[in-house]
Design an enzyme around this catalytic site. Sequence first.
Site, PDB file in Angstrom:
ATOM      1  N   LYS A  84       0.842  -1.201   0.000  1.00  0.00           N
ATOM      2  CA  LYS A  84       0.000   0.000   0.000  1.00  0.00           C
ATOM      3  C   LYS A  84       0.876   1.250   0.000  1.00  0.00           C
ATOM      4  CE  LYS A  84      -3.807   1.942   2.778  1.00  0.00           C
ATOM      5  NZ  LYS A  84      -4.643   1.708   3.973  1.00  0.00           N
ATOM      6  N   SER A 159      -9.428   2.557   3.606  1.00  0.00           N
ATOM      7  CA  SER A 159      -8.515   3.209   2.697  1.00  0.00           C
ATOM      8  C   SER A 159      -7.679   2.237   1.849  1.00  0.00           C
ATOM      9  CB  SER A 159      -7.565   4.115   3.487  1.00  0.00           C
ATOM     10  OG  SER A 159      -6.717   3.379   4.346  1.00  0.00           O
ATOM     11  N   SER A 183      -9.760   0.488   7.825  1.00  0.00           N
ATOM     12  CA  SER A 183      -9.221   0.512   6.462  1.00  0.00           C
ATOM     13  C   SER A 183      -8.751  -0.825   5.924  1.00  0.00           C
ATOM     14  CB  SER A 183      -8.075   1.527   6.377  1.00  0.00           C
ATOM     15  OG  SER A 183      -8.572   2.834   6.525  1.00  0.00           O
TER      16      SER A 183
END
Length: 472
Positions: A84, A159, A183
């Site tokens: 990520k 997220s 997230s």
Amino acid sequence: MTTFEERATVHAFRDDALGEHDAVGLAAAIRRGEVGAAEVARDAAARVREVEERLHAVQVHIDSPVPAAGPGGGAFAGVPTFVKDNTDYLGLPTGHGSAAFTPRVARRHAPFARQLLSSGVTVLGKTRLPEFGFSPATEYEGAEPVRNPWNTGYSAGGSSGGSAALVAAGAVPIAHANDGGGSIRIPAACCGLVGLKPTRGRVVTNAQSRQLPLDIVSDGIVSRSVRDTAAFLAAAETHWRNPKLPPLGLVEGPSDRRLRIGFLLDSPNGVRADTATRTAVTDTVATLERLGHTVEPVELHLDPRFTDDFLTYWGLLSFLLGVTGRTFGADFDRHRMDGLSRGLREDYLKSWRRTPGVLRRLKRTREAYAAAFRGLDLVLTPILAHTTPEIGHLSPTVPYATLIERILAYVAFTPVNNVVGTPSISVPATSATDDGLPIGVMFSGRPGSERTLLDVAFALEADRPFRRIQDA
């Protein structure tokens, strides 16, 4: 208006080196010599290229990914994955999903990146996230949103939306995710995946969150199978184990243990879950009872100010980023942060004097959480108060007052675990929305109870295997 073409289902499953393997299965095939790590990396890169035009999930590609050094190089040796883009990976820029600065190339791996790499994975690049991970939808003011592969007119969640989209679409079996308010679990729910937020301190601590007055962030992965998440945690533990937590080891399936599980349908802060979400939870209750577990209603009595306090803390994080932003890039300009980030910061500046009380109350949440667990092993809840929204519903272009109202009516269950530091897991429910989108349910436990969470997740997966996007 969303076109019919944009609402297609997108996946990359086909007869290549990856096949329909999960990460555990693919690693085993590589170890047996049935496929080569280089071949797997090549075919995964081709899958990513195939879906990326529709999903917009990738921030950075690695042109020549380097597979693990042969069989035996870790539990996931040769398995392709992504990191990520809020985590440093040597040689790649870290952009945090923000247009407020020009990302700099990382000079070293972040501690969690090293822990992930210790499992033997082949990193293909970095996935997109909303600005600084603040939003539960991976959308932007001036760029394409990350789209849900089950129906590209809908959000992939946030997220960790880029990671979830790639895994759900079959481009890679697992991908890095992290969770500061839901997230990992939110995009897992939106995309029909397994997403476990570990206990605070179960994996190496995020370097940035370690400096905060309340560490709410945990790193992990999203996966299509429970055994991949279990294998990841076991592999991470061989790299580093927190001596303050009970050892986990490798959980390989459901046990015969019968659990006492509480459940609630509506959020402790008063948000009522929608009909489809309530049905997903009550169906799960029925399954658990049929499997021999005892399930009963439970109440979680949070401070009535919990939602406002968490929102204030959220605003504090945006404020601190605005103050310290030049650590990300010399050209950082807080005025170029998106509408959600700016609104959070401006809200905080109106109420900053509340900060000491906010922190005290948030830290006391663990007392209410512990009280709810008396006599219980786990608690079952929705993950989100309503089903996955369409693209645009949570866009940072929406006026802040409307956007934050929508977010608080959506993200009503997950933040408690971040504040308390306890583990929770998202697993796909057996039911789906009328549009065929997945719905997730969440199990939460006491600190260090990942084994129990995996146990119940394995049992549900074995009872009725999770829906597959290639069958949609």
